[in-house]
Design an enzyme around this catalytic site. Structure first.
Site, PDB file in Angstrom:
ATOM      1  N   TYR A 211       6.291  -1.198  -6.089  1.00 53.14           N
ATOM      2  CA  TYR A 211       5.845  -0.979  -5.432  1.00 53.14           C
ATOM      3  C   TYR A 211       5.460   0.200  -4.781  1.00 53.14           C
ATOM      4  O   TYR A 211       4.194  -0.329  -4.607  1.00 53.14           O
ATOM      5  CB  TYR A 211       7.002  -0.684  -4.176  1.00 53.14           C
ATOM      6  CG  TYR A 211       6.822  -0.324  -2.777  1.00 53.14           C
ATOM      7  CD1 TYR A 211       6.384  -1.628  -1.797  1.00 53.14           C
ATOM      8  CD2 TYR A 211       6.591   0.950  -1.952  1.00 53.14           C
ATOM      9  CE1 TYR A 211       5.918  -1.250  -0.323  1.00 53.14           C
ATOM     10  CE2 TYR A 211       6.784   1.103  -0.976  1.00 53.14           C
ATOM     11  CZ  TYR A 211       5.702   0.280  -0.172  1.00 53.14           C
ATOM     12  OH  TYR A 211       5.230   0.709   1.161  1.00 53.14           O
ATOM     13  N   LYS A 215       0.569   0.899  -3.987  1.00 54.41           N
ATOM     14  CA  LYS A 215       0.058   2.009  -2.542  1.00 54.41           C
ATOM     15  C   LYS A 215      -1.032   2.757  -3.699  1.00 54.41           C
ATOM     16  O   LYS A 215      -1.612   3.334  -3.246  1.00 54.41           O
ATOM     17  CB  LYS A 215       1.464   2.733  -2.345  1.00 54.41           C
ATOM     18  CG  LYS A 215       2.434   1.307  -1.570  1.00 54.41           C
ATOM     19  CD  LYS A 215       1.483   1.515  -0.742  1.00 54.41           C
ATOM     20  CE  LYS A 215       2.261   0.543   0.974  1.00 54.41           C
ATOM     21  NZ  LYS A 215       1.368   0.523   1.668  1.00 54.41           N
TER      22      LYS A 215
END
Length: 370
Positions: A211, A215
């Site tokens: 993840y 970002k």
């Protein structure tokens, strides 16, 4: 005659004086956060705002609070039934029910063509005018250890986190930055592109390998656009009589920590126990709280927006060449944060090491290469 300085200033070591300086800076930082006054740089009344990922969580809360301030809202997400429910909630928050307008569009934003369709439909709905503000909230988190996660899952994370934002930004910026002749220029308020990122773009935490790179990519894109857009904004100078965009464009990025939502509940079920231990300082916030803090920061004109003090410290440790919200405030914050992370960074690795000593490798076996 001036009164003498306290003895501590004569006898203190450079380290002690440095600590006093940082504490003074933190006081100024806190005071400016609490009592800073400036004109509103994010007026939304009567303007049209597209919110992606607007059917639940932060996106829905953002839309409701912007509706409270008099904005027209276009919600974008995949699931039509959730969008319909969210639009009703947003309507219920409207400040001027008689003149505000609301719309929703179902779309898969991992596809660039779908983002183009969304902006075309939003423009047509908005009487042929491009949306004034776009806030990218789409995406979800799939935590896990890198070697334990399939490559397909990691690709899906990049698609649903980074590419939904990048595709959306590309679709709207092509419209906003299209040149028009000087004779067509009209006074137009600044347009805003807002990304929703994460403090994981500042500080890595074991268990977020699928993840956090996505970002971090959003942060890099935002930093790049903050420079590129100045070229277009500069072209609108009164000294320039060439074709220019219709309005100035500003980019902003919000860096929340944990946000309480259905997505967060699912994330907790998948999250490794080590990850939960390492992020113990993260006290999840309600979506409405995050939206409220972010909107107030936008009204102050901030570029990199964090939503709690721990997030501020994480940002301070990773500012690098990024655009500052305040030179003085962010400089003192950076000094404090870099001192703090002399301890924090080794401690995170130490905790991971001791976790392995006590618990061994993850329960799901790693597939050995042949």
């Amino acid at each position: 005659m001036h009164p003498p300085l306290p003895t501590v200033f004569y006898d203190s070591s450079p380290t002690t004086l440095g600590i006093y300086t940082i504490l003074c800076g933190l006081f100024l930082y806190t005071a400016s956060k609490m009592f800073g006054f400036s004109r509103n740089r994010f007026v939304v009344e009567g303007r049209t705002i597209v919110v992606t990922g607007g059917s639940e969580g932060l996106g829905k809360s953002v839309a409701c609070q912007l509706a409270e301030k008099g904005a027209n809202i276009v919600l974008v997400a995949r699931t039509t039934s959730r969008l319909q429910e969210a639009v009703e909630a947003v309507k219920g928050s409207a400040n001027y029910v008689d003149r505000q307008r609301f719309h929703y569009i179902s779309a898969d934003l991992t596809e660039a063509a779908e983002c183009e369709r969304v902006m075309a439909e939003a423009t047509e709905w908005n009487d042929g005018n491009s949306p004034d503000i776009v806030w990218c909230c789409a995406g979800y988190c799939h935590p896990g250890f890198f070697a334990e996660t399939s490559v397909q899952t990691m690709r899906d994370q990049m698609d649903t986190v980074y590419w939904t934002a990048a595709n959306t930004a590309h679709a709207i910026l092509k419209r906003w930055l299209a040149p028009i002749s000087p004779s067509q220029q009209r006074p137009t308020p600044t347009r805003h592109l807002i990304f929703t990122c994460s403090t994981l773009a500042f500080v890595p935490i074991a268990g977020y390998a699928p993840y956090s790179p996505a970002k971090a990519a959003i942060r890099s894109l935002s930093d790049t656009l903050s420079q590129e857009l100045e070229m277009y904004n500069g072209s609108r100078s009164s000294k320039n009589r060439h074709e220019t965009p219709a309005a100035n464009v500003k980019v902003h990025t919000v860096f929340p920590m944990g946000i309480l939502s259905p997505g967060f509940d699912n994330e907790q079920k998948m999250k490794p126990e080590l990850t939960k231990k390492l992020e113990a300082a993260d006290k999840p916030q309600a979506p409405r709280e995050v939206a409220n803090i972010a909107i107030k920061a936008l009204e102050r004109g901030e570029y990199m927006i964090t939503t709690m003090f721990v997030g501020d410290v994480m940002k301070g440790a990773a500012l690098g060449p990024s655009q500052r919200n305040s030179f003085i405030r962010d400089t003192f914050l950076g000094w404090f944060s870099n001192l703090a992370f002399i301890h924090v960074s080794p401690d995170l690795r130490r905790q991971a090491w001791y976790w392995g000593v006590k618990n061994g490798i993850p329960s799901r076996p790693i597939q050995k290469s042949k």
